[in-house]
Design a protein around this motif. Sequence first.
Motif, PDB file in Angstrom:
ATOM      1  N   ASP A  46       6.681  13.570  -0.724  1.00 28.83           N
ATOM      2  CA  ASP A  46       8.011  14.143  -0.902  1.00 28.83           C
ATOM      3  C   ASP A  46       9.003  12.998  -0.695  1.00 28.83           C
ATOM      4  OD1 ASP A  46      10.506  15.281  -0.458  1.00 28.83           O
ATOM      5  OD2 ASP A  46       9.654  17.083   0.442  1.00 28.83           O
ATOM      6  N   PRO A  47       9.804  12.662  -1.733  1.00 24.86           N
ATOM      7  CA  PRO A  47      10.656  11.456  -1.631  1.00 24.86           C
ATOM      8  C   PRO A  47      11.665  11.527  -0.488  1.00 24.86           C
ATOM      9  CG  PRO A  47      11.104  12.702  -3.643  1.00 24.86           C
ATOM     10  CD  PRO A  47       9.898  13.305  -3.033  1.00 24.86           C
ATOM     11  N   ARG A  48      11.947  12.741   0.012  1.00 25.58           N
ATOM     12  CA  ARG A  48      12.912  12.846   1.124  1.00 25.58           C
ATOM     13  C   ARG A  48      12.375  12.221   2.401  1.00 25.58           C
ATOM     14  NH1 ARG A  48      13.843  19.112   1.183  1.00 25.58           N
ATOM     15  NH2 ARG A  48      11.631  18.972   0.674  1.00 25.58           N
ATOM     16  N   LEU A  49      11.075  11.936   2.427  1.00 21.15           N
ATOM     17  CA  LEU A  49      10.499  11.345   3.637  1.00 21.15           C
ATOM     18  C   LEU A  49      10.550   9.818   3.636  1.00 21.15           C
ATOM     19  CD1 LEU A  49       7.524  13.799   4.183  1.00 21.15           C
ATOM     20  CD2 LEU A  49       9.563  13.558   5.592  1.00 21.15           C
ATOM     21  N   ASP A  50      11.149   9.245   2.613  1.00 16.44           N
ATOM     22  CA  ASP A  50      11.413   7.800   2.616  1.00 16.44           C
ATOM     23  C   ASP A  50      12.870   7.591   2.982  1.00 16.44           C
ATOM     24  OD1 ASP A  50       9.181   6.332   2.206  1.00 16.44           O
ATOM     25  OD2 ASP A  50       9.611   5.771   0.135  1.00 16.44           O
ATOM     26  N   ALA A  79      10.145  18.918   4.692  1.00 19.55           N
ATOM     27  CA  ALA A  79       9.211  18.374   3.709  1.00 19.55           C
ATOM     28  C   ALA A  79       8.355  19.468   3.083  1.00 19.55           C
ATOM     29  CB  ALA A  79       8.318  17.345   4.367  1.00 19.55           C
ATOM     30  N   GLN A  80       7.929  19.208   1.868  1.00 12.43           N
ATOM     31  CA  GLN A  80       7.082  20.175   1.184  1.00 12.43           C
ATOM     32  C   GLN A  80       5.619  19.904   1.517  1.00 12.43           C
ATOM     33  OE1 GLN A  80       8.141  19.084  -2.738  1.00 12.43           O
ATOM     34  NE2 GLN A  80      10.068  20.215  -2.706  1.00 12.43           N
ATOM     35  N   ALA A  81       4.807  20.915   1.226  1.00  9.29           N
ATOM     36  CA  ALA A  81       3.362  20.694   1.339  1.00  9.29           C
ATOM     37  C   ALA A  81       2.957  19.731   0.222  1.00  9.29           C
ATOM     38  CB  ALA A  81       2.647  22.012   1.214  1.00  9.29           C
ATOM     39  N   ASP A  82       1.706  19.319   0.239  1.00 14.68           N
ATOM     40  CA  ASP A  82       1.250  18.358  -0.760  1.00 14.68           C
ATOM     41  C   ASP A  82       1.491  18.869  -2.184  1.00 14.68           C
ATOM     42  OD1 ASP A  82       0.400  16.484   1.008  1.00 14.68           O
ATOM     43  OD2 ASP A  82      -1.623  17.298   1.160  1.00 14.68           O
ATOM     44  N   ALA A  83       1.998  17.996  -3.020  1.00 13.60           N
ATOM     45  CA  ALA A  83       2.093  18.309  -4.443  1.00 13.60           C
ATOM     46  C   ALA A  83       0.693  18.206  -5.029  1.00 13.60           C
ATOM     47  CB  ALA A  83       3.024  17.308  -5.105  1.00 13.60           C
ATOM     48  N   PRO A  84       0.473  18.832  -6.225  1.00 17.02           N
ATOM     49  CA  PRO A  84      -0.878  18.769  -6.806  1.00 17.02           C
ATOM     50  C   PRO A  84      -1.407  17.341  -6.929  1.00 17.02           C
ATOM     51  CG  PRO A  84       0.478  20.319  -8.007  1.00 17.02           C
ATOM     52  CD  PRO A  84       1.373  19.669  -7.004  1.00 17.02           C
ATOM     53  N   ALA A 108       0.843  -1.213   0.000  1.00 16.28           N
ATOM     54  CA  ALA A 108       0.000   0.000   0.000  1.00 16.28           C
ATOM     55  C   ALA A 108       0.874   1.258   0.000  1.00 16.28           C
ATOM     56  CB  ALA A 108      -0.925  -0.007   1.217  1.00 16.28           C
ATOM     57  N   HIS A 109       2.009   1.196   0.678  1.00 15.38           N
ATOM     58  CA  HIS A 109       2.935   2.334   0.676  1.00 15.38           C
ATOM     59  C   HIS A 109       3.413   2.604  -0.748  1.00 15.38           C
ATOM     60  CE1 HIS A 109       6.192   4.977   2.012  1.00 15.38           C
ATOM     61  NE2 HIS A 109       6.984   4.298   1.199  1.00 15.38           N
ATOM     62  N   GLN A 110       3.820   1.538  -1.438  1.00 18.46           N
ATOM     63  CA  GLN A 110       4.287   1.696  -2.823  1.00 18.46           C
ATOM     64  C   GLN A 110       3.181   2.227  -3.728  1.00 18.46           C
ATOM     65  OE1 GLN A 110       7.261   1.510  -4.104  1.00 18.46           O
ATOM     66  NE2 GLN A 110       8.123   1.002  -2.110  1.00 18.46           N
ATOM     67  N   ARG A 111       1.996   1.704  -3.530  1.00 19.53           N
ATOM     68  CA  ARG A 111       0.873   2.022  -4.424  1.00 19.53           C
ATOM     69  C   ARG A 111       0.325   3.423  -4.191  1.00 19.53           C
ATOM     70  NH1 ARG A 111      -2.035  -2.074  -2.782  1.00 19.53           N
ATOM     71  NH2 ARG A 111      -3.346  -0.843  -1.385  1.00 19.53           N
ATOM     72  N   GLU A 112       0.131   3.781  -2.918  1.00 22.36           N
ATOM     73  CA  GLU A 112      -0.591   5.018  -2.627  1.00 22.36           C
ATOM     74  C   GLU A 112       0.309   6.182  -2.214  1.00 22.36           C
ATOM     75  OE1 GLU A 112      -4.180   4.922  -0.326  1.00 22.36           O
ATOM     76  OE2 GLU A 112      -4.293   2.742  -0.497  1.00 22.36           O
ATOM     77  N   VAL A 113       1.344   5.872  -1.447  1.00 25.52           N
ATOM     78  CA  VAL A 113       2.125   6.961  -0.843  1.00 25.52           C
ATOM     79  C   VAL A 113       3.237   7.448  -1.761  1.00 25.52           C
ATOM     80  CG1 VAL A 113       3.503   7.658   1.157  1.00 25.52           C
ATOM     81  CG2 VAL A 113       1.594   6.076   1.457  1.00 25.52           C
ATOM     82  N   VAL A 114       4.016   6.512  -2.287  1.00 21.09           N
ATOM     83  CA  VAL A 114       5.206   6.896  -3.062  1.00 21.09           C
ATOM     84  C   VAL A 114       4.884   7.873  -4.201  1.00 21.09           C
ATOM     85  CG1 VAL A 114       7.039   5.985  -4.567  1.00 21.09           C
ATOM     86  CG2 VAL A 114       6.552   4.883  -2.369  1.00 21.09           C
ATOM     87  N   PRO A 115       3.816   7.673  -4.968  1.00 19.47           N
ATOM     88  CA  PRO A 115       3.556   8.642  -6.042  1.00 19.47           C
ATOM     89  C   PRO A 115       3.178  10.036  -5.539  1.00 19.47           C
ATOM     90  CG  PRO A 115       2.240   6.642  -6.323  1.00 19.47           C
ATOM     91  CD  PRO A 115       2.839   6.577  -4.965  1.00 19.47           C
ATOM     92  N   ARG A 116       2.755  10.146  -4.289  1.00 12.84           N
ATOM     93  CA  ARG A 116       2.229  11.434  -3.818  1.00 12.84           C
ATOM     94  C   ARG A 116       3.161  12.162  -2.843  1.00 12.84           C
ATOM     95  NH1 ARG A 116      -2.416   7.821  -3.757  1.00 12.84           N
ATOM     96  NH2 ARG A 116      -4.194   8.735  -4.853  1.00 12.84           N
TER      97      ARG A 116
END
Lengths: 293, 317
Positions: free
Chosen positions: B255-259, B282-287, B245-253
Amino acid sequence: MAALALAVFWIHVLLIAAAAGQDLRDLVRLRRLLRPLTSPREGVVGLMRATVVRGDGPANTLARNVVEQVGRGKGDGTLYFSDAAHRSEIHGGALELGDGARVELGAVASDAALVWPDLATRAKVAAPSSSEQVTRAEPEARRAKGFQRAVQVELTTGQQVWIAGSWSSLPAVNQSTKASASGREALARAENTHAGSWRIEPGVAGQLLLSAIDPRRWLARKCWLIVAFILGAIAVAAACTVAALWPPLFDWVSMLGAGAALGFFLGVQPVGVSLNERVRTPDRAYLRGTWST
Amino acid sequence: MPGTFLVRRREEWRQIGIVAVYWGLLGAMFFVPAARNVFVFAGACYFSFLNSVVIHNHMHQGVFHSKRLNLLWRAILSFGALYPASANIPAHNLVHHHFDDDGDLDWAAPEHVRFRWNLLNLLHFPNVAGPRTFAGVQRWAASSRHPTFVNQYRLETAFAFGLTGLLFVIDFWTALFFVVIPQLYGARCILRINLIQHDGAVVDSEWNHSRNFVGRGFNWIMCNNGYHTIHHNRAGMHWSELAPAHQREVVPRMDPRLDERSMVWYLLRTYLLHPLRPAIGAQADAPAAQDDSLAPREARRAAADDSALAESTLAVS
């Protein structure tokens, strides 16, 4: 193992004392900025006592402190409140100093406003007016959103306050009035002249303070409380250590010392947090509280 | 009952094994003098932390089919951490998951510590997060709609402190050094995890509020507690399902620095190699992250409350 345990014990006692020291540093800094002035001086940041003579806010309020609260209950006649937000609002108005000089105050942005209410007054305002009020609030308090309310303490006309910020004189429109009279008389005779008038703006670390209580006295009391905590915590920790190391090691006295150290380790943490909450400045001091039928 | 014998999912045996190993290490040190050495002690401290991880997972989804057994398991876990496991319901499931206590700060918010030397923040964090948590739990319990919470909380407290007290009576020094210190170590480390996972992240964001530790070995022993973003957003999802679920939902959305691949390297880098506390990174949410795949936080909190209520109430089992 005993040495390791004692080292960990002391590291944490000192950390808790150091965290209290951070609060002390902040309050001492603030107190230093609130330099008492006998009269305002151009460009100087300082604290003066004044009387509110005009409030530009709703119902002639000069300023107010607001605590947004959520009340929750399970229908047994008691509501428990938690603080959701603390807000200071300065609407603007005018004050009169002890020598009769007038101080004009504009509206201040919320992040630059500090309004310190009298906490006893705030507690009175927060109390329910009747048991019917509690009964009426209960159904809402049982819902997920809870019973929401705002406790407001206002600074209004006629009230004595302390004010601190950056002082600057207002240009006199009518110099002859200024020369011939001063203070209240001048203001009464020439209402639009600004004779002997001052303006105050945010200047206490970028903020403007309006307080219903003597802020320097409040700060001094809290500073001493923190000092007492720090010294007390270190003294008790030292006493526990001495007892724990009392010869012969691991005998009865030593055991009692170690037990006391464990108890103190567990107890000093909530006391430290409680102190941190107790020294929050009155503009953001926790109100919480309960209502009962 | 569907699934497996006794437990709801076969992965739960891993959690039971962790707790069994932990009790074994404590028991060995208490009863066998030869076991009182640095290796067993260090192992007990580590497994105490894992015991708190199991508390966390168990308080989201009970391990056993039987609700009565789940409540009993809470008491066993409470002894391991020397705090009542049910405290996690208000402290973690309801407040921390939403970073909000009715508008006030989360009881375990990183903002509660503010030393410039960041290592001190890591060390000190449990000293402030712990008391705030227990004071918050007391306030919550006073007005809670959970009918059995107070009794269960007291039972767990009585078991944890009663058994520890008994060990003190039997052998004071052994209990203090080889039982209580590991217990406190684990309980305090699970509080520190809040700082590690959220300091520098943006709690207002839906996908950048947490730091994830994605190493495979780490997540095996930690029962996937490294995948923290997806756990916050889908609290009802079983821990064994978090990695995909992390790969599917989180990674695309996110900030990669939080992995982060390794927690050890992160700890060394953040608390030892760089002495000062890093600024918010970390950045705010990307679009791409601003979608409607998540229910509002209020709705998620209500769902967590309902779920905790159902897990705690025997009458509906």
